[in-house]
Design an enzyme around this catalytic site. Structure first.
Site, mmCIF file in Angstrom:
data_model
loop_
_atom_site.group_PDB
_atom_site.id
_atom_site.type_symbol
_atom_site.label_atom_id
_atom_site.label_comp_id
_atom_site.label_asym_id
_atom_site.label_seq_id
_atom_site.Cartn_x
_atom_site.Cartn_y
_atom_site.Cartn_z
ATOM 1 N N ASP A 1 -6.486 -5.590 3.500
ATOM 2 C CA ASP A 1 -7.074 -4.271 3.282
ATOM 3 C C ASP A 1 -8.506 -4.272 3.776
ATOM 4 O O ASP A 1 -9.234 -5.261 3.587
ATOM 5 C CB ASP A 1 -7.031 -3.901 1.793
ATOM 6 N N ASP B 1 0.836 -1.193 0.000
ATOM 7 C CA ASP B 1 0.000 0.000 0.000
ATOM 8 C C ASP B 1 0.879 1.254 0.000
ATOM 9 O O ASP B 1 1.970 1.278 0.585
ATOM 10 C CB ASP B 1 -0.902 0.030 1.239
ATOM 11 N N ASP C 1 -0.034 -5.243 6.209
ATOM 12 C CA ASP C 1 -0.719 -5.963 7.290
ATOM 13 C C ASP C 1 -0.764 -7.431 6.865
ATOM 14 O O ASP C 1 -1.750 -7.898 6.301
ATOM 15 C CB ASP C 1 -2.135 -5.413 7.507
ATOM 16 N N ASP D 1 -1.565 -8.968 1.903
ATOM 17 C CA ASP D 1 -1.621 -7.728 2.668
ATOM 18 C C ASP D 1 -3.091 -7.397 2.874
ATOM 19 O O ASP D 1 -3.819 -7.159 1.900
ATOM 20 C CB ASP D 1 -0.912 -6.610 1.891
ATOM 21 N N ASP E 1 -4.390 -7.537 -0.991
ATOM 22 C CA ASP E 1 -3.340 -7.631 -2.005
ATOM 23 C C ASP E 1 -2.620 -8.974 -1.886
ATOM 24 O O ASP E 1 -2.128 -9.333 -0.818
ATOM 25 C CB ASP E 1 -2.322 -6.498 -1.827
ATOM 26 N N SER F 1 -13.938 -31.671 -36.717
ATOM 27 C CA SER F 1 -14.616 -30.588 -37.412
ATOM 28 C C SER F 1 -15.583 -31.143 -38.477
ATOM 29 O O SER F 1 -16.418 -31.993 -38.173
ATOM 30 C CB SER F 1 -13.581 -29.635 -38.022
ATOM 31 N N ASP G 1 -12.911 -27.367 -30.846
ATOM 32 C CA ASP G 1 -12.494 -28.011 -32.089
ATOM 33 C C ASP G 1 -10.986 -28.261 -32.041
ATOM 34 O O ASP G 1 -10.202 -27.370 -31.699
ATOM 35 C CB ASP G 1 -12.858 -27.070 -33.240
#
Length: 819
Positions: A96, A38, A44, A94, A102, A370, A654
């Site tokens: 928030d 941050d 944190d 971290d 984060d 296909s 495919d």
């Protein structure tokens, strides 16, 4: 005991074994020098601890505020299975308050590095420049209790599952009447179970009595918790499974005695009971999937029956004096490539040419992708199609190829499409635009609703009367390009499976819901038009695919589309063990990187089917398994927690979005294919798909003949090339038929020159700017259709000598091998 999944013959590929479980102790100690995530505050930090092979829950430490050197000293315990590849994920975040936490980095640590009975303290060097470090202690110990019975094929592991029955018994007073106001809703949740969450309503007609309890199927090894939300309480958020309202009972399921009813809660108005029992899992017979790399019993039986057609056919076309013995009879396969309506049309001509030469009866396999899957699914409606001339089928296809297609978008058809899609949704399928494309194909290629299903084609091969059809697709992943992640998927009338993992399900069960190899919810088999839509999903492209059409490499984009993974140092250096994974660090991209990656890799639409690998775990030695190694080529192969068994759905596209070829099922060693007739219907370069196949096989260690074409040949291709594989012992013989217009311009049949009035019929513009045969063209004129059928038939007939030479060489090699 060593058994195959059907229990009908002895094999060393799938086994039942008793295997010990261990107690893993993880002590998250501290981190050092964590950089500031941050702008306005220090980090944190907290650590998320996740071991998905042991628990559905992600555990986490407390968050240490405003500290770049946090100390946690928190301990977590896991019960792990010794035969499973256990990779612990330690993610540093971290915290928030307002925005999303984060994600700083994740360390992937292979538990196989640890030795039993020893305690180690690891220092993970996460950033050498900033000297970031994470310190974690580990201990691995024996655990009390009997060993666990597992089923494994050396790549996947199936473990014991249990069934929990939860029952609410209402206590009613005399003369009490039901009313809407007296309704009581109970919510039950077992994280990681097949069912997830179930609700029970009392005070209405939905009273659950003893005859109808709520059921949960869960893996016993994860030791989950039954989370109960009582009436009047709030259900906890799904991401916060360990935060509950007071008064709601939550029970650890391993504490419930097996087979006994246990009272969880008593109230004036109700009683809450639970009962847990082991599900049958002592034998592969009790799995609803087939674990193994060998051919299924039905295909082995087919090969024996087909040999009775192939051996006399080869004797006839090669003009042999004696009957071919079983060991002298080569396995011949016809392989096709995609190309929309062009490939549908050209395949009819090629097959008619092979029929006229008598070679069609010599073929054991026919593969497609296909547009050629449309031809194949049409042919296999007739149980004896290869025993007849193909004029009727070609005429029927001509009618649909030349009809006006605008009716497919009429109001009547649109109502029909909507009704069919709603029905699939009610069946429990995840519908996408690809399903709509399948319905449009049905209207383009048929007169009305087509009830044909892939399993119905068993009638056409049960006596060995036709080649075995194999249809192909690739399984992909979100956020990854096709070059970075793709896995081959094969479809036969008998089963559908991924050879890389050695896991298959019955064709009629494909699309149903599975858990740990057990069939949980049977979904009706799809009509084949929906499979055709998936096999030919033109709309599953992304930006990187478009880039690759004009460039041979994705290197320019890899910085945006690949995960940032680095091998990291650790102290102490542990003794090297067999097949252990290196400790790695994942650094998540930023918001811009995520957005750009999504823009590059997201596909317009994709076909999704319930994943029949769901719940399986990777074997501890899966990277040492030769079968897995033969087909592994994705960036996630060394990340077992992120492989296909962890996905809710298979994402199928495919095969042409990787290589325009259906050859891979034929290179499976168990099929022992000796000769491959490579019928190419690609647009543009006729040699590109073959070159890509050679490169892929070389990288994977798959035996394949060397394709040696001169520059002159590459500039002007001939109608057929023979690559005998003499320089690669064990490789199949390859006959390559590019779709070109060479001598057909002057000859209407081998040795028959065109008259002046017939020269116009030989002018077939296959790839010019004004060509009627564009891959995206859905309607041909009668003349264009007839000319393409005649051209592809002629190219086969005009190269009879090379075809016979390949078959003779194959027979001679089979005889030589026996000697």
């Amino acid at each position: 005991m060593w058994l195959n999944p059907e229990g009908e013959q002895w094999t060393s590929l799938t086994k039942i074994q008793s295997s010990l479980c261990y107690l893993l102790t993880v002590r998250v100690i501290r981190a050092r020098n964590i950089h500031q995530a941050d702008v306005l505050s220090q980090t944190d930090c907290y650590v998320s601890v996740w071991l998905p092979t042991a628990s559905s829950d992600k555990f986490q430490t407390k968050a240490i505020k405003n500290c770049k050197d946090p100390v946690w000293n928190e301990t977590f315990y896991f019960r792990i299975q010794s035969q499973v590849k256990n990779v612990l994920e330690l993610a540093l975040y971290d915290k928030d308050v307002i925005t999303q936490d984060d994600h700083l980095f994740t360390v992937y640590f292979d538990i196989a590095k640890l030795s039993l009975g020893e305690e180690v303290f690891m220092h993970f060097k996460c950033d050498s420049q900033r000297q970031e470090e994470l310190e974690v202690g580990f201990a691995l110990d024996n655990i009390s209790g009997p060993p666990e019975t597992i089923i494994t094929n050396g790549v996947l592991v199936s473990r014991k599952i249990c069934c929990l029955e939860v029952q609410v018994v209402e206590k009613k007073k005399k003369n009490e009447k039901k009313s809407l106001s007296s309704k009581k809703q109970f919510s039950f949740r077992v994280q990681g179970s097949y069912e997830g969450t179930q609700d029970i309503m009392l005070g209405s007609d939905l009273i659950f009595s003893s005859s109808s309890p709520a059921k949960f199927h869960y893996a016993r090894y994860k030791q989950p918790t039954l989370d109960v939300t009582l009436p009047g309480k709030k259900r906890p958020p799904s991401l916060c499974s360990r935060v509950y309202d007071i008064g709601s009972p939550n029970v650890e399921l391993h504490s419930i005695p097996s087979g006994e009813n246990m009272i969880l809660a008593e109230d004036k108005g109700f009683d809450l009971y639970a009962k847990a029992e082991d599900c049958l899992c002592s034998s592969p017979d009790h799995l609803d999937v087939r674990l193994g790399f060998d051919l299924c019993v039905q295909e082995q039986d087919f090969l024996c029956k087909r040999r009775n057609y192939v051996a006399p056919a080869l004797k006839k076309v090669l003009q042999l004096q004696q009957d071919l013995l079983n060991h002298e009879t080569p396995v011949v396969a016809i392989m096709t490539t995609g190309g929309g309506m062009r490939s549908l049309t050209a395949l009819y001509g090629s097959l008619r040419g092979l029929k006229k030469l008598g070679v069609l009866d010599c073929a054991t396999y026919l593969t497609g992708l296909s547009g050629t899957t449309w031809t194949m699914s049409n042919l296999y409606r007739d149980a004896d199609w290869s025993q007849k001339d193909l004029d009727k089928q070609i005429s029927e296809a001509r009618k649909h190829m030349t009809k006006c297609k605008i009716n497919s978008l009429s109001l009547e058809y649109l109502k029909y499409y909507k009704k069919q899609l709603c029905q699939r949704k009610r069946e429990g399928r995840r519908t996408t635009f690809i399903d709509l494309w399948g319905l449009v194909l049905e209207s383009l290629l048929h007169d009305g609703k087509d009830n044909h299903r892939l399993s119905d084609q068993q009638r056409a091969i049960d006596h060995g009367q036709n080649p075995l059809p194999i249809y192909t697709a690739v399984n992909v992943k979100n956020n990854y390009s096709t070059l970075d992640f793709k896995e081959w998927v094969e479809f036969t009338p008998y089963e559908v499976g991924l050879q890389k993992y050695g896991v298959f399900v019955r064709t009629e069960d494909f699309g149903s819901e599975f858990f740990m190899g057990r069939l949980m919810k049977k979904v009706p088999e799809s009509r084949i038009c929906f499979l055709e839509g998936m096999w030919s999903s033109l709309f599953s492209f992304n930006v990187l695919y478009i880039w690759n059409l004009s460039h041979s490499s994705e290197d320019f984009w890899h910085r945006w589309t690949r995960d940032q993974i680095d091998n990291i140092e650790e102290e102490p250096l542990l003794p090297l063990k067999l097949h252990e994974l290196q400790t790695r660090l994942f650094t998540p991209p930023g918001l811009l990187g995520n957005a750009f990656r999504s823009a590059l890799t997201d596909r317009l639409c994709i076909s999704q089917e319930h994943n029949f690998l769901k719940g399986f775990q990777m074997h501890n030695d899966y990277l040492g398994n030769t079968h897995f190694c033969r087909w592994k080529d994705t960036v996630l192969d060394t990340f077992p927690n992120q492989l296909t068994q962890s996905d809710e759905f298979l994402s199928l596209v495919d095969t042409g979005f990787f290589i325009n070829t259906s050859i891979m099922p034929l290179l499976k060693p168990e099929r022992k294919v000796d000769v491959i007739l490579h019928l190419n219907y690609s647009a543009g370069s006729q040699i590109q798909a073959l070159d890509q196949t050679c490169k892929y096989c070389s990288e994977q260690g798959i035996l394949f003949p060397r394709v040696d074409l001169s520059e002159e040949d590459r500039k002007k291709l001939k109608e057929c090339y023979l690559f005998d594989g003499a320089e690669t012992p064990g490789a199949p013989i390859l006959l390559f038929f590019p779709l070109i217009n060479d001598t057909f311009q002057k000859y209407k049949a081998p040795g028959q020159k065109r008259s002046e009035s017939e020269m116009e019929d030989g002018k077939v513009d296959l790839y010019g700017c004004c060509s009627p045969y564009s891959t995206y063209s859905i309607q041909y004129t009668e003349k264009a259709y007839d000319r393409l059928v005649q051209l592809s038939e002629y190219n086969i007939l005009n190269n009879e000598d090379l075809i016979m030479q390949a078959l003779r060489t194959a027979v001679a090699r089979k005889r030589q091998i026996k000697k």
